[in-house]
Design an enzyme around this catalytic site. Structure first.
Site, short mmCIF file in Angstrom:
data_model
loop_
_atom_site.label_atom_id
_atom_site.label_comp_id
_atom_site.label_asym_id
_atom_site.label_seq_id
_atom_site.Cartn_x
_atom_site.Cartn_y
_atom_site.Cartn_z
CG HIS A 579 -2.06 0.77 1.05
ND1 HIS A 579 -2.37 2.04 0.35
CD2 HIS A 579 -3.27 0.76 1.66
CE1 HIS A 579 -3.34 2.55 0.50
NE2 HIS A 579 -4.11 1.70 1.12
CG HIS A 582 -5.79 5.58 -0.28
ND1 HIS A 582 -6.31 4.32 -0.24
CD2 HIS A 582 -5.81 5.79 -1.76
CE1 HIS A 582 -7.06 4.00 -1.33
NE2 HIS A 582 -6.76 4.72 -2.30
CE1 TYR A 584 -4.38 5.21 6.21
CE2 TYR A 584 -4.59 4.04 3.93
CZ TYR A 584 -5.16 4.67 5.08
OH TYR A 584 -6.70 4.58 5.31
C1 LIG Z 1 -15.42 0.20 3.63
C2 LIG Z 1 -14.06 0.59 2.75
C3 LIG Z 1 -12.67 0.24 3.22
C4 LIG Z 1 -11.66 0.50 2.57
N1 LIG Z 1 -10.53 0.05 2.75
C5 LIG Z 1 -9.49 0.19 1.97
C6 LIG Z 1 -8.30 -0.57 2.19
O1 LIG Z 1 -8.00 -1.39 3.21
N2 LIG Z 1 -7.26 -0.38 1.56
C7 LIG Z 1 -7.30 0.43 0.21
O2 LIG Z 1 -6.38 0.51 -0.46
N3 LIG Z 1 -8.66 1.03 0.00
C8 LIG Z 1 -9.35 1.03 0.82
N4 LIG Z 1 -10.65 1.48 0.43
C9 LIG Z 1 -10.87 2.21 -0.82
C10 LIG Z 1 -11.42 1.16 -1.88
O3 LIG Z 1 -10.44 0.03 -1.87
C11 LIG Z 1 -11.54 1.88 -3.01
O4 LIG Z 1 -10.44 2.33 -3.55
C12 LIG Z 1 -12.53 2.99 -3.22
O5 LIG Z 1 -13.67 2.79 -2.25
C13 LIG Z 1 -13.06 3.34 -4.43
O6 LIG Z 1 -13.46 2.30 -5.22
P1 LIG Z 1 -15.06 2.19 -5.22
O7 LIG Z 1 -15.50 3.31 -6.21
O8 LIG Z 1 -15.30 1.07 -6.21
O9 LIG Z 1 -15.82 2.05 -3.93
C14 LIG Z 1 -11.86 1.02 1.20
C15 LIG Z 1 -13.13 1.73 1.07
C16 LIG Z 1 -14.42 1.35 1.63
C17 LIG Z 1 -15.53 1.66 1.33
#
Ligand SMILES: Cc1cc2nc3c(=O)[nH]c(=O)nc-3n(C[C@H](O)[C@H](O)[C@H](O)COP(=O)(O)O)c2cc1C
Ligand SMILES: Cc1cc2nc3c(=O)[nH]c(=O)nc-3n(C[C@H](O)[C@H](O)[C@H](O)COP(=O)(O)OP(=O)(O)OC[C@H]3O[C@@H](n4cnc5c(N)ncnc54)[C@H](O)[C@@H]3O)c2cc1C
Length: 771
Positions: A579, A582, A584
């Site tokens: 990762h 974002h 981090y």
């Molecule tokens: C509940 C939740 C938890 C997430 N946890 C992570 C994570 O652990 N690692 C990560 O890289 N992105 C995380 N994200 C971001 C998602 O992986 C994704 O990049 C983001 O939701 C956009 O995709 P979508 O439009 O298909 O939801 C999380 C998103 C949601 C909704």
């Protein structure tokens, strides 16, 4: 009502005549600076849908216009010596000159007063009118006069284009892509009346300059291009009509009205000519403005109250802004495609045509199935064969049908994914001291049963201090690996899905509450010391200040990542993702917004990547050779001074050089005051750019929710895998449902075999405002 339209282009004239027809008592004047038969350019193009709207608004005008339309269904693409035709697109062309003449005749016939050769130069015109319509085009003088009350943004694009005419009767909407020693030239050509065609030539600035076009006159331009396209023009000449090289300005304004003045058409908004919608938008504005005025202003009143006018203009803007902005987004995607065409010049002609047709996101793989099933079948067959080649097993199809693009396999080292759908890593915040439990088994297990090719476990932290929250999953104790192994074994034993894990360190975004308690909000108590590239807190007013990492800290973190990778290997994960997105810890080094270091880990991008690459190398070292690794990155910070897409290309290049197999291209979440440009597939262009410029495989993610979009992305080669997050929370069986909708016989697991003889009845009823 007394109405003055400043500008007698298609927008102003059409509004004037519609309004006059709505009530002949209105006094309507159109003021036009040109003569009645002056007009720049050659033809305009309308879609069948636009013509239907014109027919609905005023059948007389439609009848007159329809009379002059040249209709065609085909789009022809000439690229690298091949000619590819796709059908079923339904467009009409018409001379701009004729359109204006018809509108002038209709308007005058209805009783509109059209004053030619009068230029409006002040706002005096507003005093004697109830409503003033500023329909004076992209360079609107009215808009300038109202500066301060109306905000305008003008995004002048880099490419150069010139609008020419020719007598060659193109039977289809025709594109040429011609590579010369000066660069790549694009041509957009279509017939607008028998024996007359528009011929727009577009190129990059460097091509334009290299060819000497920066100091060519109109005639020299035409002569040069006539020679360049002699073969394509079949001996037909090119003609000019104020054919000077221009740069397209995308204009956005806010608000669209002030006092009794309202903007309409190009004065309010423009959309790149490659989506052929400027005239259509101006005419649709005219219909909407007429409707709003008719609705709000009493016909009996000769001089309506300013409040009634204000309500009408507000309604007009409220109704028109969403479709206009949606079209502007499509036009923006389209113009980017034409600005970046050089990037796609090595594609197979079929795939090149597919990317061209789907460039604005408005037309999907599914739309092309309806428009031209034979063309789509060729594309699908090509994608399937390419996938077999990439996987290394020709004719590997288990089912005797051509799979839709999303159901083609994909290889990463020894791992062969059965399809292109990925469940995005999503933190669940229900682990106990890093240990995952039954929730995780059911969460990931059900999504693996749901048909995705790859299921990614959530961000899993490499140490206790690396966690986002106290409830985050970890891989820092042997027992963590043992619990993960149960989940991995289930997925491998019961489903064809692969399962990957995303290793991370929260850095300055650690010690926070759970997502649903407060996104990135610091823990009220029980937090722990944080570290980051630089001592900058996430929320300046309430997040703890992280300590700036020392080299000793870096060594510890590198060791933590390496140990976690070994545990992930022992747990049996198929893919390891680091990762780096974002905001981090690793991302905090990459972004200049969060890395202000002056040592060798700060400054230039190569320095800022040093520590993330040290981590990556340490993980690659212990991760088995046959198993792939990916990295999630934030391709852009959505913030001035932060990461930009061109930086992400360099990040991907460095990752590839260090043995990364695929880049998982996310964006943002670096700083709390980011200003993302959200929208459908809003991050996919970054994956596309990295894939083509670096030549590394990419995963696209961000607001991908329909199988049509997944098929489109894969077939166009914008990414190799599509990652869906919230769509999978909503529907764990997303891939199975997509297969069913596509009629693709994805086998069900044995205990569920009865479903194969079952017809589901979907009743999706949409209630409530979900905007
Ligand atoms: C509940 C939740 C938890 C997430 N946890 C992570 C994570 O652990 N690692 C990560 O890289 N992105 C995380 N994200 C971001 C998602 O992986 C994704 O990049 C983001 O939701 C956009 O995709 P979508 O439009 O298909 O939801 C999380 C998103 C949601 C909704
Ligand atoms: C290269 C190119 C190709 C295009 N191709 C297409 C296409 O295929 N299909 C399509 O739909 N659209 C196309 N367009 C866009 C299209 O031309 C415009 O979007 C459309 O004409 C907008 O209509 P309008 O009435 O808002 O403005 P305009 O057509 O620009 O009309 C504005 C009028 O106001 C007059 N005016 C300006 N200032 C004043 C003043 N101060 N006083 C009095 N009069 C004034 C002007 O003389 C003009 O007649 C293209 C544009 C370009 C540049």
């Amino acid at each position: 009502m007394r109405i003055v339209c400043v500008g007698g282009g298609p927008g102003g004239l059409y509004f004037a005549l519609l309004m006059k027809k709505a009530d002949p008592r209105h006094q309507i004047t159109v003021i036009e600076r040109n003569r009645s038969d002056d007009t720049f350019g050659f033809g305009v193009v309308f879609s069948d849908a636009t013509m239907a709207a014109v027919a609905g608004a005023d059948s007389d005008t439609y009848g007159e216009i329809a009379h002059h339309l040249v209709h065609w269904d085909d789009i022809e693409v000439n690229y690298r010596g091949e000619r590819i035709v796709s059908s079923g697109h339904g467009f009409s062309g018409m001379s701009r000159h004729t359109l204006l003449r018809v509108l002038q005749e209709q308007a005058c016939g209805a009783g509109v007063e059209v004053r030619f050769e009068r230029e409006v130069t002040s706002l005096d015109v507003c005093a004697a009118a109830d409503v003033v319509v500023a329909s004076d085009g992209a360079n609107s003088a009215m808009r300038r006069l109202l500066e301060g009350r109306i905000r305008t943004t003008m995004d002048v694009r880099a490419n150069r284009f010139v609008w020419l005419g020719t007598t060659k009767p193109f039977p289809a909407f025709t594109f040429y892509f011609k590579q010369t020693e000066h660069g790549l030239w694009r041509v957009h050509a279509y017939q607008y009346e028998p024996g007359r065609s528009t011929f727009i030539v577009e190129c990059r600035e460097e091509t334009w300059k290299a060819a000497g076009m920066d100091h060519g006159s109109e005639q020299e331009t035409a002569a040069f291009l006539e020679h360049l396209f002699a073969e394509e023009l079949d001996g037909h000449p090119l003609s000019v009509n104020r054919s000077i090289w221009r740069q397209f300005p995308t204009i956005r304004t806010e608000p669209w009205w002030t006092g009794n003045v309202v903007l309409l058409g190009d004065a309010a908004h423009t959309a790149h000519f490659s989506v052929g919608s400027g005239t259509r938008m101006a005419m649709e504005d005219a219909v909407a403005l007429r409707d709003a005025l008719v609705e709000h202003v009493s016909p009996a009143s000769p001089s309506p109250a300013p409040d009634a006018i204000a309500s009408a203009l507000r309604t007009y803007e409220l109704r028109r802004r969403p479709p206009v902005e949606s079209l502007q987004r499509a036009a923006q995607a389209s113009l980017h495609w034409f600005e970046d065409t050089e990037r796609y010049m090595s594609l197979d002609p079929l795939q090149f045509t597919f990317t061209l047709l789907t460039r604005s996101l408005r037309i999907t793989h599914e739309d092309l199935r309806v428009r031209d099933p034979r063309f789509l079948a060729r594309v699908d067959e090509w994608v399937a064969r390419e996938a077999e080649r990439q996987v290394g097993v020709p004719n590997a199809r288990t089912l005797r049908v051509t799979p839709p693009p999303m159901f083609t396999p994909f290889r990463l080292r020894d791992l062969v994914l059965t399809n292109r759908v990925v469940v995005s890593p999503m933190c669940q915040y229900v682990a106990e001291d890093g240990t995952v439990g039954e929730w995780h088994l059911v969460h990931l297990g059900s999504r693996a049963m749901g048909g995705a090719g790859l299921v990614m476990a959530e961000m899993t932290d490499v140490s206790r201090e690396a966690r986002i929250s106290p409830w985050c999953a970890g891989l820092y104790q042997p027992e963590h690996a043992a619990r993960w192994k149960q989940i991995v074994d289930f997925v491998h034993r019961e489903t064809p899905a692969a399962i990957g894990v995303q290793l991370g360190h929260a850095g300055r975004k650690g010690a926070t509450q759970r997502l649903w308690e407060g996104d990135n909000e610091p823990l009220p108590h029980g937090g722990w010391p944080l570290m980051s590239a630089s001592p900058i807190p996430y929320f300046p007013d309430r997040s703890p200040v992280p300590r700036e990492m020392t080299e000793a800290d870096m060594s510890c973190v590198v060791a933590d990542f390496a140990r976690a990778s070994e545990l992930a290997r022992d747990a049996g994960f198929d893919l390891l993702e680091i990762h780096m997105a974002h905001g981090y810890l690793l991302a905090s080094f990459i972004s200049p917004l969060t890395n202000t270091r002056t040592d060798e880990y700060g400054g230039a991008l190569a320095n800022r990547m040093r520590f993330p690459l040290m981590v990556f190398d340490a993980c690659r070292e212990v991760w088995p050779d046959g198993r792939p690794m990916s990295a999630r990155i934030s391709a852009v910070d959505w913030m001035p001074g932060g990461m930009e897409p061109e930086d992400a290309v360099e990040v991907a290049r460095l990752l590839e050089a260090h043995g990364c197999d695929i880049v998982d291209v996310s964006a943002g979440q670096t700083v709390p005051d980011q200003r993302p440009a959200y929208g459908r597939l809003f991050q996919t262009p970054f994956a596309d750019r990295i894939r083509h410029e670096v030549g590394i495989a990419t995963m696209a993610l961000g607001n991908i929710s329909s199988y049509m979009d997944v098929n489109t992305i894969i077939a166009a080669g914008r990414a190799d895998l599509c990652v869906l997050a919230r769509a999978h929370l909503f529907d764990p069986y997303w891939t199975r449902h997509a297969a069913w909708m596509l009629g693709y016989p994805l086998p069900w697991p044995d205990p569920y075999k009865s479903v194969e003889r079952y017809t589901p009845r979907f009743e999706f009823r949409f209630s409530g405002d979900k905007s």
